[in-house]
Enzyme design. Structure first.
Site, PDB file in Angstrom:
ATOM      1  N   PRO A 109       0.943  -1.070   0.160  1.00  0.00           N
ATOM      2  CA  PRO A 109      -0.062   0.275  -0.556  1.00  0.00           C
ATOM      3  C   PRO A 109       0.881   1.168   0.192  1.00  0.00           C
ATOM      4  O   PRO A 109       1.972   1.305   1.057  1.00  0.00           O
ATOM      5  CB  PRO A 109      -1.041  -0.071   1.101  1.00  0.00           C
ATOM      6  CG  PRO A 109      -0.468  -1.470   1.652  1.00  0.00           C
ATOM      7  CD  PRO A 109       0.520  -2.215   0.930  1.00  0.00           C
ATOM      8  N   ASN A 110       0.563   2.334  -1.153  1.00  0.00           N
ATOM      9  CA  ASN A 110       0.862   3.836  -0.843  1.00  0.00           C
ATOM     10  C   ASN A 110       1.950   4.157  -1.438  1.00  0.00           C
ATOM     11  O   ASN A 110       2.620   5.204  -2.139  1.00  0.00           O
ATOM     12  CB  ASN A 110       1.003   4.131   0.845  1.00  0.00           C
ATOM     13  CG  ASN A 110      -0.263   4.641   0.730  1.00  0.00           C
ATOM     14  OD1 ASN A 110      -1.181   4.913   0.375  1.00  0.00           O
ATOM     15  ND2 ASN A 110      -0.861   3.711   2.525  1.00  0.00           N
ATOM     16  N   ARG A 150       4.793  12.205  -3.406  1.00  0.00           N
ATOM     17  CA  ARG A 150       4.258  13.041  -1.893  1.00  0.00           C
ATOM     18  C   ARG A 150       5.574  12.244  -1.059  1.00  0.00           C
ATOM     19  O   ARG A 150       6.501  11.414  -0.935  1.00  0.00           O
ATOM     20  CB  ARG A 150       2.862  12.047  -1.413  1.00  0.00           C
ATOM     21  CG  ARG A 150       1.974  12.139  -1.746  1.00  0.00           C
ATOM     22  CD  ARG A 150       0.792  13.172  -2.192  1.00  0.00           C
ATOM     23  NE  ARG A 150      -0.129  13.225  -3.281  1.00  0.00           N
ATOM     24  CZ  ARG A 150      -1.237  12.619  -3.226  1.00  0.00           C
ATOM     25  NH1 ARG A 150      -1.721  11.785  -2.519  1.00  0.00           N
ATOM     26  NH2 ARG A 150      -1.740  12.922  -4.102  1.00  0.00           N
ATOM     27  N   TYR A 152      10.878   9.605   1.704  1.00  0.00           N
ATOM     28  CA  TYR A 152      11.041   8.524   1.126  1.00  0.00           C
ATOM     29  C   TYR A 152      11.842   8.398   0.047  1.00  0.00           C
ATOM     30  O   TYR A 152      11.750   7.956  -1.257  1.00  0.00           O
ATOM     31  CB  TYR A 152       9.534   7.902   0.029  1.00  0.00           C
ATOM     32  CG  TYR A 152       9.253   6.551   2.124  1.00  0.00           C
ATOM     33  CD1 TYR A 152       9.745   5.877   2.460  1.00  0.00           C
ATOM     34  CD2 TYR A 152       7.995   7.574   2.109  1.00  0.00           C
ATOM     35  CE1 TYR A 152       8.752   5.615   3.120  1.00  0.00           C
ATOM     36  CE2 TYR A 152       7.249   7.359   3.442  1.00  0.00           C
ATOM     37  CZ  TYR A 152       7.354   6.086   3.728  1.00  0.00           C
ATOM     38  OH  TYR A 152       6.581   5.629   5.130  1.00  0.00           O
ATOM     39  N   ASN A 167       8.373  -5.797  -0.598  1.00  0.00           N
ATOM     40  CA  ASN A 167       7.933  -4.357   0.503  1.00  0.00           C
ATOM     41  C   ASN A 167       6.653  -4.057   0.243  1.00  0.00           C
ATOM     42  O   ASN A 167       5.877  -3.737   0.439  1.00  0.00           O
ATOM     43  CB  ASN A 167       8.623  -3.379  -0.088  1.00  0.00           C
ATOM     44  CG  ASN A 167       8.497  -2.071   0.881  1.00  0.00           C
ATOM     45  OD1 ASN A 167       8.274  -1.574   1.596  1.00  0.00           O
ATOM     46  ND2 ASN A 167       9.175  -1.203   0.297  1.00  0.00           N
ATOM     47  N   ALA A 180       2.880  -0.639   5.054  1.00  0.00           N
ATOM     48  CA  ALA A 180       2.355  -0.453   6.304  1.00  0.00           C
ATOM     49  C   ALA A 180       2.219  -1.779   6.601  1.00  0.00           C
ATOM     50  O   ALA A 180       2.025  -3.001   7.888  1.00  0.00           O
ATOM     51  CB  ALA A 180       1.430   0.116   6.596  1.00  0.00           C
ATOM     52  N   GLU A 203      13.150  -9.503   2.659  1.00  0.00           N
ATOM     53  CA  GLU A 203      11.932  -8.201   2.693  1.00  0.00           C
ATOM     54  C   GLU A 203      12.547  -6.993   2.861  1.00  0.00           C
ATOM     55  O   GLU A 203      14.416  -6.792   2.996  1.00  0.00           O
ATOM     56  CB  GLU A 203      11.329  -8.052   4.503  1.00  0.00           C
ATOM     57  CG  GLU A 203      10.992  -7.480   5.491  1.00  0.00           C
ATOM     58  CD  GLU A 203      10.681  -7.239   6.736  1.00  0.00           C
ATOM     59  OE1 GLU A 203      11.039  -8.530   7.007  1.00  0.00           O
ATOM     60  OE2 GLU A 203      10.095  -6.406   7.539  1.00  0.00           O
ATOM     61  N   HIS A 211      13.146  -2.539   2.364  1.00  0.00           N
ATOM     62  CA  HIS A 211      12.140  -1.029   3.244  1.00  0.00           C
ATOM     63  C   HIS A 211      12.921   0.203   2.386  1.00  0.00           C
ATOM     64  O   HIS A 211      14.207  -0.039   3.088  1.00  0.00           O
ATOM     65  CB  HIS A 211      12.285  -1.188   4.154  1.00  0.00           C
ATOM     66  CG  HIS A 211      10.926  -1.955   5.329  1.00  0.00           C
ATOM     67  ND1 HIS A 211       9.966  -2.012   4.747  1.00  0.00           N
ATOM     68  CD2 HIS A 211      11.472  -3.439   6.134  1.00  0.00           C
ATOM     69  CE1 HIS A 211       9.501  -2.981   5.179  1.00  0.00           C
ATOM     70  NE2 HIS A 211      10.363  -4.291   5.477  1.00  0.00           N
ATOM     71  N   ARG A 240      13.044   4.943  12.596  1.00  0.00           N
ATOM     72  CA  ARG A 240      11.656   5.815  12.929  1.00  0.00           C
ATOM     73  C   ARG A 240      10.578   5.326  14.150  1.00  0.00           C
ATOM     74  O   ARG A 240      11.019   4.798  15.386  1.00  0.00           O
ATOM     75  CB  ARG A 240      10.704   4.982  11.996  1.00  0.00           C
ATOM     76  CG  ARG A 240      11.754   5.497  10.626  1.00  0.00           C
ATOM     77  CD  ARG A 240      11.092   5.147   9.312  1.00  0.00           C
ATOM     78  NE  ARG A 240       9.667   5.898   8.863  1.00  0.00           N
ATOM     79  CZ  ARG A 240       8.405   5.849   7.648  1.00  0.00           C
ATOM     80  NH1 ARG A 240       8.595   4.559   7.093  1.00  0.00           N
ATOM     81  NH2 ARG A 240       7.448   6.711   7.625  1.00  0.00           N
TER      82      ARG A 240
HETATM   83  O1  CA2 Z   1      10.571   2.252   4.447  1.00  0.00           O
HETATM   84  C1  CA2 Z   1       9.556   1.604   3.679  1.00  0.00           C
HETATM   85  O2  CA2 Z   1       9.762   1.411   2.651  1.00  0.00           O
HETATM   86  C2  CA2 Z   1       8.258   1.023   4.214  1.00  0.00           C
HETATM   87  O3  CA2 Z   1       7.462  -0.190   4.057  1.00  0.00           O
HETATM   88  C3  CA2 Z   1       7.316   2.155   3.688  1.00  0.00           C
HETATM   89  C4  CA2 Z   1       5.779   1.820   4.115  1.00  0.00           C
HETATM   90  C5  CA2 Z   1       5.992   2.150   5.733  1.00  0.00           C
HETATM   91  O4  CA2 Z   1       4.624   2.065   6.034  1.00  0.00           O
HETATM   92  C6  CA2 Z   1       7.204   1.390   6.691  1.00  0.00           C
HETATM   93  O5  CA2 Z   1       7.191   1.592   7.574  1.00  0.00           O
HETATM   94  C7  CA2 Z   1       8.349   1.720   5.748  1.00  0.00           C
HETATM   95  C8  CA2 Z   1       4.887   3.165   3.452  1.00  0.00           C
HETATM   96  C9  CA2 Z   1       4.548   2.804   1.772  1.00  0.00           C
HETATM   97  C10 CA2 Z   1       4.119   4.881   1.767  1.00  0.00           C
HETATM   98  O6  CA2 Z   1       4.958   4.563   0.985  1.00  0.00           O
HETATM   99  C11 CA2 Z   1       5.193   6.431   0.310  1.00  0.00           C
HETATM  100  C12 CA2 Z   1       6.019   7.176  -0.378  1.00  0.00           C
HETATM  101  C13 CA2 Z   1       5.598   8.281  -0.518  1.00  0.00           C
HETATM  102  C14 CA2 Z   1       4.597   9.165  -0.710  1.00  0.00           C
HETATM  103  C15 CA2 Z   1       3.497   8.499   0.810  1.00  0.00           C
HETATM  104  C16 CA2 Z   1       3.397   7.298   0.834  1.00  0.00           C
END
Ligand code: CA2
Length: 153
Positions: A12-13, A20, A25, A76, A79, A100, A102, A109
Protein backbone atom coordinates in the site's frame (compact mmCIF):
# COMPACT_ATOMS: atom_id res chain seq x y z
CA UNK A 1 17.27 -22.52 -20.45
CA UNK A 2 14.96 -19.75 -19.18
CA UNK A 3 16.13 -17.38 -16.47
CA UNK A 4 14.59 -17.67 -12.97
CA UNK A 5 12.00 -15.04 -12.14
CA UNK A 6 12.13 -12.92 -8.98
CA UNK A 7 8.70 -11.58 -8.05
CA UNK A 8 9.09 -8.08 -6.57
CA UNK A 9 5.97 -7.03 -4.67
CA UNK A 10 5.10 -3.60 -3.32
CA UNK A 11 2.30 -2.91 -0.88
CA UNK A 12 0.00 0.00 0.00
CA UNK A 13 0.87 3.58 -0.91
CA UNK A 14 4.16 2.72 -2.60
CA UNK A 15 2.57 3.94 -5.85
CA UNK A 16 2.98 7.42 -4.30
CA UNK A 17 6.75 7.12 -4.20
CA UNK A 18 8.44 10.22 -5.61
CA UNK A 19 5.07 11.95 -5.83
CA UNK A 20 4.37 12.66 -2.11
CA UNK A 21 6.64 13.05 0.94
CA UNK A 22 9.99 13.18 -0.94
CA UNK A 23 11.72 14.28 2.29
CA UNK A 24 10.93 10.89 3.82
CA UNK A 25 11.08 8.46 0.90
CA UNK A 26 13.14 10.34 -1.72
CA UNK A 27 12.27 11.64 -5.16
CA UNK A 28 12.62 8.41 -7.14
CA UNK A 29 9.32 6.96 -8.36
CA UNK A 30 8.31 3.29 -8.20
CA UNK A 31 9.00 3.24 -11.95
CA UNK A 32 12.58 4.32 -11.19
CA UNK A 33 12.85 1.50 -8.61
CA UNK A 34 11.63 -1.00 -11.21
CA UNK A 35 14.14 0.29 -13.78
CA UNK A 36 17.04 -0.02 -11.30
CA UNK A 37 15.97 -3.59 -10.45
CA UNK A 38 15.63 -4.53 -14.14
CA UNK A 39 19.07 -3.17 -14.93
CA UNK A 40 20.73 -5.20 -12.14
CA UNK A 41 18.62 -8.30 -12.88
CA UNK A 42 19.73 -8.20 -16.53
CA UNK A 43 23.39 -8.27 -15.47
CA UNK A 44 22.72 -11.09 -13.02
CA UNK A 45 20.78 -13.27 -15.47
CA UNK A 46 17.43 -13.21 -13.68
CA UNK A 47 14.00 -12.02 -14.82
CA UNK A 48 11.89 -9.80 -12.62
CA UNK A 49 8.14 -9.45 -12.31
CA UNK A 50 7.52 -6.10 -10.59
CA UNK A 51 4.08 -5.30 -9.11
CA UNK A 52 2.31 -2.96 -6.66
CA UNK A 53 -1.09 -3.17 -5.00
CA UNK A 54 -2.86 -1.20 -2.31
CA UNK A 55 -4.93 -4.30 -1.47
CA UNK A 56 -3.84 -7.01 0.99
CA UNK A 57 -5.89 -9.72 -0.74
CA UNK A 58 -4.37 -8.96 -4.14
CA UNK A 59 -0.87 -9.25 -2.65
CA UNK A 60 -1.87 -12.60 -1.10
CA UNK A 61 -3.23 -13.86 -4.46
CA UNK A 62 0.07 -12.92 -6.13
CA UNK A 63 2.10 -14.66 -3.38
CA UNK A 64 -0.02 -17.83 -3.81
CA UNK A 65 0.41 -17.77 -7.62
CA UNK A 66 4.17 -17.27 -7.24
CA UNK A 67 4.58 -20.84 -6.01
CA UNK A 68 4.24 -22.02 -9.60
CA UNK A 69 5.84 -19.13 -11.46
CA UNK A 70 8.64 -17.50 -9.43
CA UNK A 71 11.91 -18.69 -7.88
CA UNK A 72 11.82 -16.13 -5.05
CA UNK A 73 9.97 -13.12 -3.69
CA UNK A 74 11.33 -9.67 -2.80
CA UNK A 75 8.68 -7.89 -0.75
CA UNK A 76 8.13 -4.37 0.50
CA UNK A 77 4.73 -4.85 2.11
CA UNK A 78 4.61 -1.19 3.23
CA UNK A 79 2.55 -0.70 6.39
CA UNK A 80 1.16 -4.26 6.04
CA UNK A 81 4.62 -5.38 7.19
CA UNK A 82 3.61 -4.37 10.70
CA UNK A 83 0.05 -5.74 10.72
CA UNK A 84 -0.53 -8.66 8.36
CA UNK A 85 -0.61 -12.19 9.75
CA UNK A 86 -2.32 -13.14 6.46
CA UNK A 87 0.72 -12.11 4.39
CA UNK A 88 2.98 -13.95 6.86
CA UNK A 89 0.89 -17.12 6.36
CA UNK A 90 0.84 -16.76 2.55
CA UNK A 91 4.63 -16.34 2.40
CA UNK A 92 5.15 -19.35 4.64
CA UNK A 93 2.83 -21.48 2.49
CA UNK A 94 4.59 -20.38 -0.71
CA UNK A 95 7.75 -22.26 0.32
CA UNK A 96 9.76 -19.72 -1.69
CA UNK A 97 12.77 -17.75 -0.46
CA UNK A 98 11.63 -14.28 0.63
CA UNK A 99 13.67 -11.11 1.12
CA UNK A 100 12.00 -8.25 3.01
CA UNK A 101 12.96 -4.76 1.86
CA UNK A 102 12.25 -1.24 3.06
CA UNK A 103 13.31 2.08 1.66
CA UNK A 104 13.63 3.66 5.09
CA UNK A 105 15.44 2.38 8.18
CA UNK A 106 12.32 1.30 10.04
CA UNK A 107 14.34 0.97 13.29
CA UNK A 108 15.05 4.72 13.33
CA UNK A 109 11.32 5.41 13.07
CA UNK A 110 8.26 5.01 15.32
CA UNK A 111 8.22 1.92 17.59
CA UNK A 112 5.18 0.48 15.75
CA UNK A 113 7.43 0.04 12.68
CA UNK A 114 9.97 -2.04 14.64
CA UNK A 115 7.92 -5.22 14.49
CA UNK A 116 7.53 -7.10 11.22
CA UNK A 117 5.30 -10.08 10.46
CA UNK A 118 7.48 -10.74 7.39
CA UNK A 119 10.97 -11.04 8.94
CA UNK A 120 10.37 -14.42 10.58
CA UNK A 121 9.54 -16.01 7.19
CA UNK A 122 12.28 -14.16 5.27
CA UNK A 123 15.80 -15.26 4.39
CA UNK A 124 16.93 -11.73 5.22
CA UNK A 125 15.90 -8.10 5.61
CA UNK A 126 17.36 -5.02 3.87
CA UNK A 127 16.27 -1.55 4.97
CA UNK A 128 17.40 2.04 5.00
CA UNK A 129 19.13 2.35 1.62
CA UNK A 130 16.32 3.86 -0.44
CA UNK A 131 16.13 2.47 -3.99
CA UNK A 132 19.41 0.63 -3.36
CA UNK A 133 17.58 -1.57 -0.79
CA UNK A 134 15.73 -3.17 -3.72
CA UNK A 135 18.84 -3.56 -5.89
CA UNK A 136 20.70 -5.17 -2.96
CA UNK A 137 17.73 -7.50 -2.47
CA UNK A 138 17.81 -8.55 -6.15
CA UNK A 139 21.54 -9.28 -5.78
CA UNK A 140 20.98 -11.21 -2.56
CA UNK A 141 18.14 -13.22 -4.11
CA UNK A 142 20.21 -14.06 -7.20
CA UNK A 143 22.94 -15.26 -4.81
CA UNK A 144 20.45 -17.31 -2.81
CA UNK A 145 19.23 -18.90 -6.07
CA UNK A 146 22.79 -19.65 -7.14
CA UNK A 147 22.60 -17.44 -10.24
CA UNK A 148 25.92 -15.93 -11.38
CA UNK A 149 26.89 -12.40 -12.39
CA UNK A 150 27.11 -12.23 -16.23
CA UNK A 151 29.35 -9.15 -15.96
CA UNK A 152 31.85 -11.10 -13.86
CA UNK A 153 31.73 -14.24 -16.04
O1 CA2 B 1 10.41 2.19 4.32
C1 CA2 B 1 9.62 1.47 3.71
O2 CA2 B 1 9.86 1.00 2.60
C2 CA2 B 1 8.23 1.20 4.30
O3 CA2 B 1 7.86 -0.12 3.96
C3 CA2 B 1 7.31 2.21 3.67
C4 CA2 B 1 5.89 2.12 4.23
C5 CA2 B 1 5.92 2.20 5.76
O4 CA2 B 1 4.60 2.04 6.27
C6 CA2 B 1 6.82 1.16 6.36
O5 CA2 B 1 6.83 1.29 7.77
C7 CA2 B 1 8.23 1.31 5.83
C8 CA2 B 1 5.04 3.27 3.68
C9 CA2 B 1 4.88 3.22 2.20
C10 CA2 B 1 4.21 4.46 1.78
O6 CA2 B 1 5.01 5.08 0.81
C11 CA2 B 1 4.76 6.40 0.55
C12 CA2 B 1 5.57 6.98 -0.39
C13 CA2 B 1 5.40 8.29 -0.71
C14 CA2 B 1 4.42 9.05 -0.09
C15 CA2 B 1 3.60 8.46 0.85
C16 CA2 B 1 3.76 7.12 1.16
Amino acid sequence: MSEPTILILNGPNLNLLGVREPALYGSDTLGDVEEACRERAGLLGVDIDFRQSNHEGVLIDWIQEARGTAAGIVLNAGALTHTSVAIHDALKASDLPVIEVHLSNVFRREPFRHHSYISSVAVGVICGFGVASYVLAVEAMAGALGVGDKAAA
